[in-house]
Scaffold this motif. Structure first.
Motif, mmCIF file in Angstrom:
data_model
loop_
_atom_site.group_PDB
_atom_site.id
_atom_site.type_symbol
_atom_site.label_atom_id
_atom_site.label_comp_id
_atom_site.label_asym_id
_atom_site.label_seq_id
_atom_site.Cartn_x
_atom_site.Cartn_y
_atom_site.Cartn_z
ATOM 1 N N GLU A 72 75.767 9.059 12.650
ATOM 2 C CA GLU A 72 75.397 9.378 11.266
ATOM 3 C C GLU A 72 76.606 9.886 10.488
ATOM 4 O O GLU A 72 76.808 9.517 9.321
ATOM 5 N N GLU A 113 60.427 -4.212 8.262
ATOM 6 C CA GLU A 113 59.747 -3.100 8.922
ATOM 7 C C GLU A 113 59.293 -3.504 10.319
ATOM 8 O O GLU A 113 59.374 -2.716 11.269
ATOM 9 N N LEU A 116 62.282 -3.537 12.765
ATOM 10 C CA LEU A 116 62.676 -2.187 13.157
ATOM 11 C C LEU A 116 61.683 -1.590 14.152
ATOM 12 O O LEU A 116 62.085 -0.925 15.120
ATOM 13 N N ASN A 120 62.633 -0.552 17.985
ATOM 14 C CA ASN A 120 62.361 0.796 18.499
ATOM 15 C C ASN A 120 61.600 0.736 19.818
ATOM 16 O O ASN A 120 61.833 1.543 20.713
ATOM 17 N N LEU A 134 70.130 1.353 15.530
ATOM 18 C CA LEU A 134 68.991 1.606 14.644
ATOM 19 C C LEU A 134 69.302 2.736 13.672
ATOM 20 O O LEU A 134 68.915 2.677 12.492
ATOM 21 N N SER A 135 69.988 3.755 14.143
ATOM 22 C CA SER A 135 70.398 4.845 13.250
ATOM 23 C C SER A 135 71.296 4.323 12.141
ATOM 24 O O SER A 135 71.166 4.716 10.966
ATOM 25 N N ASN A 138 69.153 2.371 9.597
ATOM 26 C CA ASN A 138 68.331 3.262 8.787
ATOM 27 C C ASN A 138 69.154 4.029 7.758
ATOM 28 O O ASN A 138 68.722 4.235 6.619
ATOM 29 N N THR A 139 70.368 4.435 8.154
ATOM 30 C CA THR A 139 71.233 5.157 7.223
ATOM 31 C C THR A 139 71.618 4.286 6.037
ATOM 32 O O THR A 139 71.555 4.720 4.879
ATOM 33 N N LEU A 141 70.106 1.452 5.060
ATOM 34 C CA LEU A 141 68.912 1.064 4.310
ATOM 35 C C LEU A 141 68.542 2.143 3.300
ATOM 36 O O LEU A 141 68.152 1.856 2.163
ATOM 37 N N LEU A 142 68.651 3.392 3.712
ATOM 38 C CA LEU A 142 68.319 4.505 2.831
ATOM 39 C C LEU A 142 69.280 4.578 1.652
ATOM 40 O O LEU A 142 68.875 4.844 0.520
ATOM 41 N N HIS A 149 69.883 -6.924 4.089
ATOM 42 C CA HIS A 149 70.317 -6.421 5.388
ATOM 43 C C HIS A 149 69.940 -7.451 6.452
ATOM 44 O O HIS A 149 68.784 -7.880 6.529
ATOM 45 N N ILE A 414 62.739 -2.379 2.765
ATOM 46 C CA ILE A 414 62.622 -1.047 3.323
ATOM 47 C C ILE A 414 63.118 -0.045 2.306
ATOM 48 O O ILE A 414 64.216 -0.184 1.779
#
Length: 415
Positions: A72, A113, A116, A120, A134-135, A138-139, A141-142, A149, A414
Motif C-alpha cells: 500500500e 466485482e 475480484l 479472493n 489484490l491490494s 483495490n488501491t 481502483l479506489l 482496469h 468498481i
C-alpha cells in the motif's frame, strides 16, 4: 470500453507488476506502445526502500529512498508520482500482472466485482502473490475508479498444454476442484516468443525451451508455437530450485515435514516458499552474492551445483517431452546477466548437440552457441510489462482472444 473516459492522442497505459518485496511499474503511450517511463520500488517491508524511475532513453529521472512498510505504501508512492507528472502522464488504462486466476481466469479480462471475488477465493492457491496483487488493484481502483482496469494472468501462456502435461495423476475430484499444473512466468515466455516470431521465419516449426532464471526460476517447452510443457505446477514453488523456494519435492518429504513437526499448513507454506531453496543451502538466495562467495565456500559451491544440475535435468526432460530441441533461450535476471551460470548449465551437454561458445557467452552476444552446436543457444531480455500493456490495449480495442468462460461476464465499474 469505459464511456466516461475519452481517449486522446496523448494518453498512456500504466502497468503494475508486483513481486514479493518489489513493485515494477511502467507507462506506455497508448497509440504507439512506446515506453515513456519505467520504475521499480525495491525493499518493500525492509527498513529502507528505494524507488528509481527511468525515462524513455533509459536515463535515471528520479530516485527516492523511503521506508515502504507494505504494498500500500509503494502504491501510494506511485500515485503521488503520477499526480506530480499529470501534465506529461495522463493515464487512460491500468494493466496488472496477476500470477494465478485458477482454471476459470487465464485470458486477460476487465477487472469486475466478480473477478475480484473469485480471486479472493483463490488466495490459497498463491498466498505469497495474490494478496499483494489484490491490494494493488483495490488501491488503484479506489484512486482511479473511472479508468479501465485489466487483469493479465501469468497462466495464460500455458493454458493449451496437452492433458498429459496439464493434469496430475490424482482422483478426478481434485481435477474438478481446479488442481492442475498451471505454469507461470507466462508474460515473459509470451514476450520472448513474440520477439522470435519477428526475427525468424517458421518459428512455429521449431522446438524451443525458454529458461526464465531469476529469484523465481522456471522453464517452458514450446512446440508448434504454443506452450507444450513447463516446470512449475499448481504454484510458483514447483520445478527448479529457486532463491527461497524449494522447487519439486517428493510428496513424502512434505508429509514428513508435517508429521515430524508441529506446524500448520500455513507455516509449512512459508518454510517452503521463503526459507528454502538456495537460501537454505548458502544462507542467501541472491545468486550474485552466492557467486561472490567464491569456490572456497562449500555452501556456495553446493547451491550453485544444485541449481545448475537441476537446470540440466529439466532441459533434458523438456526436450525429451517434445521429442527434440532446436533452440534454448536464457532470460530473466540470472539467465540474461550471468555468463557463469549459463556456461555451467550448458557444460557436458554435448550428448544433446548443445554446445556453448565461451567467448561469445562472456560477451553476452545474442547467440552464444558454438558453430558446431545443433541447438541454437540465445540470450534475450524479456519484458513482462510490455506484454501487460499490449494485452490491456487489445482488450480495450476488442482484439484480445476471448475465452467462452468470460463471454457472458458483465463489466461492472468498481467504486
Amino acid at each position: 470500453m469505459e464511456k466516461n473516459v475519452k481517449l486522446n492522442n496523448e494518453q498512456f497505459i500504466l502497468v503494475l507488476n508486483s513481486g514479493s518485496s518489489s513493485l515494477k511499474f511502467a507507462v506506455y503511450h497508448y497509440k504507439s506502445m512506446h515506453r515513456q517511463w519505467f520504475g521499480v520500488i525495491t525493499g518493500i517491508g525492509k527498513p529502507l526502500g528505494n524507488m528509481t524511475i527511468s525515462d524513455s532513453h533509459q536515463h535515471e529521472a528520479s530516485r527516492r529512498m523511503r521506508h515502504y512498510r507494505n504494498i500500500e505504501d509503494a502504491s501510494t508512492e506511485i500515485i503521488l508520482w503520477l499526480k506530480e507528472n499529470k501534465k506529461n502522464c495522463q493515464i487512460y488504462a491500468i494493466g496488472y500482472r496477476i500470477v494465478q486466476g485458477g482454471a476459470n481466469h487465464m485470458v486477460p479480462e476487465i477487472v469486475t466485482e466478480k473477478l475480484l471475488a473469485d480471486l479472493n477465493a483463490l488466495i490459497f492457491l498463491a498466498p505469497n502473490h495474490l494478496p499483494n496483487e489484490l491490494s494493488l488493484i483495490n488501491t488503484f481502483l479506489l484512486k482511479f475508479p473511472s479508468l479501465n482496469h485489466v487483469a493479465c494472468f501469468d497462466t495464460n501462456f500455458h493454458r493449451e498444454m496437452p492433458d498429459e502435461n496439464k493434469f496430475y495423476p490424482l482422483p478426478v475430484k481434485y481435477k474438478k476442484q481446479g488442481l492442475r499444473r498451471y505454469g507461470f512466468h507466462g508474460m515473459s515466455y509470451e514476450y520472448i516468443m513474440q520477439k522470435l516470431n519477428e526475427q525468424y521465419a517458421f518459428i512455429d516449426q521449431k522446438k524451443i525451451i525458454i529458461a526464465h532464471l531469476g529469484n523465481g526460476s522456471s522453464m517452458a517447452a514450446i512446440s508448434s508455437g504454443k506452450g507444450f510443457d513447463t516446470t512449475m505446477g499448481i504454484s510458483p514453488m514447483g520445478g527448479l530450485v529457486m532463491a527461497t523456494r524449494c522447487g519439486d519435492l517428493d510428496p513424502g518429504a512434505i508429509l514428513f515435514m508435517l508429521k515430524q513437526n508441529d506446524i500448520t499448513a500455513e507455516e509449512l507454506d512459508v518454510e517452503l516458499s521463503e526459507e528454502s531453496g538456495m537460501k537454505a543451502i548458502a544462507g542467501t538466495g541472491d545468486m550474485q552474492e552466492i557467486l561472490n562467495m567464491g569456490d572456497d565456500d562449500k555452501r556456495a559451491v553446493a547451491a550453485i551445483t544444485l541449481y545448475c544440475c537441476q537446470a540440466k535435468k529439466f532441459i533434458a526432460a523438456l526436450a525429451a517431452s517434445m521429442g527434440g530441441l532446436d533452440m534454448l533461450i536464457f532470460t530473466g535476471g540470472i539467465g540474461q546477466n550471468s555468463p557463469e551460470i549459463r556456461e555451467r548449465i550448458c557444460a557436458d551437454m554435448d550428448f544433446m548437440a548443445l554446445k556453448i561458445d565461451r567467448c561469445l557467452n562472456l560477451r553476452t552476444e545474442k547467440i552464444v552457441s558454438c558453430q558446431s552446436s545443433r541447438v541454437c543457444i540465445r540470450v534475450m531480455k524479456t519484458d513482462e510489462e510490455f506484454m501487460i500493456a499490449l494485452h490491456t490495449k487489445r482488450i480495450l480495442e476488442g482484439g484480445e482472444e476471448k475465452d467462452s468462460t468470460f463471454s457472458t461476464q458483465s463489466e461492472v465499474e468498481i467504486t
